[in-house]
Every structure is written in C-alpha cells, then in structure tokens.
Design a protein around this motif. Sequence first.
Motif, mmCIF file in Angstrom:
data_model
loop_
_atom_site.group_PDB
_atom_site.id
_atom_site.type_symbol
_atom_site.label_atom_id
_atom_site.label_comp_id
_atom_site.label_asym_id
_atom_site.label_seq_id
_atom_site.Cartn_x
_atom_site.Cartn_y
_atom_site.Cartn_z
ATOM 1 N N PRO A 110 0.814 -1.226 0.000
ATOM 2 C CA PRO A 110 0.000 0.000 0.000
ATOM 3 C C PRO A 110 0.847 1.276 0.000
ATOM 4 C CG PRO A 110 -0.842 -1.553 1.611
ATOM 5 C CD PRO A 110 0.469 -2.102 1.133
ATOM 6 N N SER A 111 1.976 1.246 0.717
ATOM 7 C CA SER A 111 2.866 2.413 0.764
ATOM 8 C C SER A 111 3.472 2.700 -0.601
ATOM 9 C CB SER A 111 3.984 2.196 1.790
ATOM 10 O OG SER A 111 3.445 1.976 3.067
ATOM 11 N N PHE A 112 3.856 1.623 -1.299
ATOM 12 C CA PHE A 112 4.431 1.776 -2.640
ATOM 13 C C PHE A 112 3.387 2.337 -3.609
ATOM 14 C CE2 PHE A 112 5.488 -0.039 -6.872
ATOM 15 C CZ PHE A 112 6.685 0.642 -7.068
ATOM 16 N N LEU A 113 2.150 1.842 -3.524
ATOM 17 C CA LEU A 113 1.064 2.346 -4.376
ATOM 18 C C LEU A 113 0.778 3.814 -4.055
ATOM 19 C CD1 LEU A 113 -1.377 -0.715 -4.283
ATOM 20 C CD2 LEU A 113 0.104 -0.016 -6.177
ATOM 21 N N PHE A 114 0.892 4.175 -2.780
ATOM 22 C CA PHE A 114 0.730 5.565 -2.355
ATOM 23 C C PHE A 114 1.787 6.451 -3.016
ATOM 24 C CE2 PHE A 114 1.879 9.100 0.390
ATOM 25 C CZ PHE A 114 0.652 9.673 0.677
ATOM 26 N N VAL A 115 3.037 5.976 -3.009
ATOM 27 C CA VAL A 115 4.141 6.730 -3.627
ATOM 28 C C VAL A 115 3.878 6.932 -5.116
ATOM 29 C CG1 VAL A 115 6.595 6.651 -4.247
ATOM 30 C CG2 VAL A 115 5.877 6.046 -1.932
ATOM 31 N N LEU A 116 3.431 5.879 -5.797
ATOM 32 C CA LEU A 116 3.123 5.970 -7.235
ATOM 33 C C LEU A 116 2.006 6.984 -7.486
ATOM 34 C CD1 LEU A 116 3.224 2.250 -8.461
ATOM 35 C CD2 LEU A 116 4.960 4.004 -8.797
ATOM 36 N N PHE A 117 0.964 6.903 -6.649
ATOM 37 C CA PHE A 117 -0.178 7.821 -6.804
ATOM 38 C C PHE A 117 0.267 9.270 -6.646
ATOM 39 C CE2 PHE A 117 -3.650 10.358 -5.125
ATOM 40 C CZ PHE A 117 -4.670 10.082 -6.026
ATOM 41 N N THR A 118 1.064 9.542 -5.627
ATOM 42 C CA THR A 118 1.501 10.920 -5.382
ATOM 43 C C THR A 118 2.427 11.419 -6.490
ATOM 44 O OG1 THR A 118 3.330 10.130 -3.975
ATOM 45 C CG2 THR A 118 1.284 10.762 -2.872
ATOM 46 N N GLN A 119 3.176 10.501 -7.087
ATOM 47 C CA GLN A 119 4.044 10.892 -8.203
ATOM 48 C C GLN A 119 3.224 11.340 -9.406
ATOM 49 O OE1 GLN A 119 7.062 11.795 -7.354
ATOM 50 N NE2 GLN A 119 8.047 10.673 -8.992
ATOM 51 N N VAL A 120 2.156 10.606 -9.679
ATOM 52 C CA VAL A 120 1.321 10.919 -10.845
ATOM 53 C C VAL A 120 0.455 12.155 -10.590
ATOM 54 C CG1 VAL A 120 -0.543 10.069 -12.337
ATOM 55 C CG2 VAL A 120 1.288 8.512 -11.623
ATOM 56 N N PHE A 121 -0.136 12.227 -9.390
ATOM 57 C CA PHE A 121 -1.164 13.249 -9.132
ATOM 58 C C PHE A 121 -0.692 14.390 -8.214
ATOM 59 C CE2 PHE A 121 -3.516 9.377 -10.217
ATOM 60 C CZ PHE A 121 -4.318 9.863 -11.242
ATOM 61 N N TYR A 122 0.598 14.529 -8.046
ATOM 62 C CA TYR A 122 1.103 15.589 -7.165
ATOM 63 C C TYR A 122 0.618 16.992 -7.577
ATOM 64 C CZ TYR A 122 4.162 18.542 -4.405
ATOM 65 O OH TYR A 122 4.627 19.504 -3.546
ATOM 66 N N PRO A 123 0.642 17.352 -8.868
ATOM 67 C CA PRO A 123 0.136 18.686 -9.257
ATOM 68 C C PRO A 123 -1.327 18.900 -8.885
ATOM 69 C CG PRO A 123 1.407 17.708 -11.039
ATOM 70 C CD PRO A 123 1.194 16.624 -10.030
ATOM 71 N N PHE A 124 -2.135 17.824 -8.921
ATOM 72 C CA PHE A 124 -3.547 17.927 -8.521
ATOM 73 C C PHE A 124 -3.671 18.067 -7.002
ATOM 74 C CE2 PHE A 124 -7.212 15.500 -6.837
ATOM 75 C CZ PHE A 124 -8.239 16.334 -7.270
ATOM 76 N N ILE A 125 -2.866 17.304 -6.279
ATOM 77 C CA ILE A 125 -2.921 17.321 -4.813
ATOM 78 C C ILE A 125 -2.612 18.713 -4.262
ATOM 79 C CG2 ILE A 125 -1.868 16.400 -2.687
ATOM 80 C CD1 ILE A 125 -1.308 13.802 -4.410
ATOM 81 N N VAL A 126 -1.640 19.374 -4.850
ATOM 82 C CA VAL A 126 -1.238 20.708 -4.360
ATOM 83 C C VAL A 126 -1.922 21.841 -5.129
ATOM 84 C CG1 VAL A 126 0.964 19.910 -3.445
ATOM 85 C CG2 VAL A 126 0.845 20.710 -5.817
#
Length: 405
Positions: A110-126
Amino acid sequence: MKVLEKEKGSISQEKNVKKIQQNNNDELKSKRDISIDLIRVIACLTVIGTHLCLQVLNQCYNRIDWSRLLEKSFLTDGVPLFFMITGFFLVNGRSYKKIWKSTALKILLPSFLFVLFTQVFYPFIVNQESFMWCIKNFNINALEILESILKADVTYLNPTCAHLWYIYSYVKIVIWIPVLWLVCKETKESKLARRIMIGLSILKIVLGDIQRFITIPNIGAINILSLIPTEILYVLLGYELFAHKDKIKNNKKLCIISLIGYVGINLLRYKIEMQYMVLNYLTDIVGRENFMEWKYTSINIISSLFLFMFLYSFEIKNKKLSNIILWISNRTFGIYLVHYLILAKVDLYKFEKIEKFIFELAYLAIGLIFTLILSIVIVVILENIKKFIVRLFKLLKKKLLVENK
C-alpha cells in the motif's frame, strides 16, 4: 408448492449461514482486546492532530505562538503508541515468515502504491493542475522512485510522502524481531538483557536532552548507546506493558493516576519547550520546533507510557462503542496513509492567521473530525475497489478453468 418449499429452505439455510458467520465475528471480537484498538485509534487521531496543528512559529506574524505550543505538547505521542502496540503483540505466536508476508502485503505494498499515486497526481494534490491533466501528462521515473526508496528518503520525490518515514522505522523493527524474541521472555537472563537494553536507550535519550541546554564533553564511548534504535526502546516498553497487563487492565486507580501524570508531564514539556525556544530564537524554524519530535526526549517516553496505561486501564462496556472503535481500528493504517493527501489538498497555510486560543482549538477539532471522516470514506472506497478486483480475478480464474476442461 415444492418450489416454494425449496425457496424457503434455501432462505433458511442462508439465514443459518449468516447467523454462523455473525457468531464467528462476535467470537473474534470478544477475543480482541478492545483497549488496544482504542489506543490504536487515539494514536491515529494524535498523528492527524500533529499534522493539523498550526506552526508554533506563526509565519504570518513572525512570532512564537505559545498557545499552539501548548496544543502541540499534547499531540506528540501517536507514533510511540503505535510502536508500543507492536511490542504488546510481539510474542503472539506468529512466525517470522508470516510477519514479513503481512508486512509486505499490508504495509509495503500500500505504501508503494501511495508513492506511485503521489508521483502521478502531485500537481492535482497541491492544487496546481486538474486530475485529468495529471492522467494525460503523467510521468513516472522508476529509477528515481527506486533510488529514493533505497536511500530511505521518499520526501525527495515530493513533500506528500514525508510521513512515510514511519514505514522505514516499522521495517527496522521487523528486522530486529528475532533479537527481540530472545530478550522478550520471562526468564531471568532475558529479563536482565531486556532491561539493560531499555536502561541504555533511556540513558542515551536523557543525555541528548541535557545536551540541548548545556554542553557535555564529547565522550566517544557514549556513541555505543546509539546501537539500539529508539523505535526498539518503545517496542520493548510495549512488551513490558504486555507482561504486566493484568495489573493495568480496568484498574480505576491507575487510570486516574495515569491521566494526571499524562497532563502533568505535558504541561512540564510545554514549560521546558518554552525555555528551549527562547534559547534558540535565532535559529531556523525547524530548530525551534525540533525539541517536540517524539524520538528525541525522555519526556515523550514518560508521556506515552502514561497515555498507554490510561487508555488500557480505561474500561469500555458499551458494545456499540466497542464495535465503532474496532471498525476504525481496522482501518488506521489506511487512514494514516491518505490523511496527508487531504491536508495537502486543503492547504493548511490559509489557517495560519488564526490567533485566539479558542479558535485554534475549534480549528483543530473541526479539522480532525473532517480529516478522519474523509480519510475513512476514501479507505472504504479503496477497500470496495480491492474486493471488486479480487472477485473479478476469481471469476476469470473460474472461467478459464471451465474453458480448459
């Protein structure tokens, strides 16, 4: 008529199956120690509260906000509680192989999937780009991710991974488990070895506390105390609590003493921190708040022990409340992972202008409830997606087997 009887029979069978499943679930719940689940939920809330808490150095007015410091003083024991829970269940009979398998599937994946998600969607998150823009323009640098993971510095990827330092600490504990099993026994030799480890670890932390205020000569031999990581100290303390759980459980006198001790030690922490911040007023922002870190002070050890004993000695009789606590407890790791994204999306800096203590408390309370509920909703959605994928794979597997026959 026969058809109706068959349908009635099948319905009654389904009801019987459901009753058996419900009884099995109730039996499992009765075997669970709900007090530990309560500690896990409180630890999770404390971690969220720590990240929600506004900066002690109020950047809008460029001054130290002492009321925020008071709030933060009571919000630093979440991680120690999690580590002590690990120690509490250290000798639960699971094999080392099963522990690693569980760690890989329930923590690392789950942590690895979290890292992947944040890499892809970081511009959306911030709040820089839209969700669809991220999908259309995603770019995953596998080597960069691997390098940051191996260096144990996932914050290099993006700031929303900052809280994942806990995963490395947890893996460190798992690596230590065979050694911990040797000292976590109720034999004379094991007790002695365990208490020597605890004593040396505490001595290291106490010396570190003293060095914050006065200069101590650098004695090379003291470095040997650093051989035992602070995480391991909390695990050992968790085991000590487990060894004495019958004396703590539902102990009303200890419950009151622990609560008074917890409040008292955190007020002392607040006073010491005030002095520390005044002494370090000309240092950087991190330097001014660094004393609050859970792993650096002896006060955190005392505070987390008091909080653990208070919650464990607190008797929960209401079944509905127990079920709610258990339900949330089963999702605390998921809540821990996703809550950081919610806080990043909301952009907490906009609340830094809050000044009055009463409004700061209101902000914390509302923010905590909002973040917890939204995190739970996201976790439940992800659970259902996972269940759907598992069912789909099972159906495909059955179909392939039928076709092969």
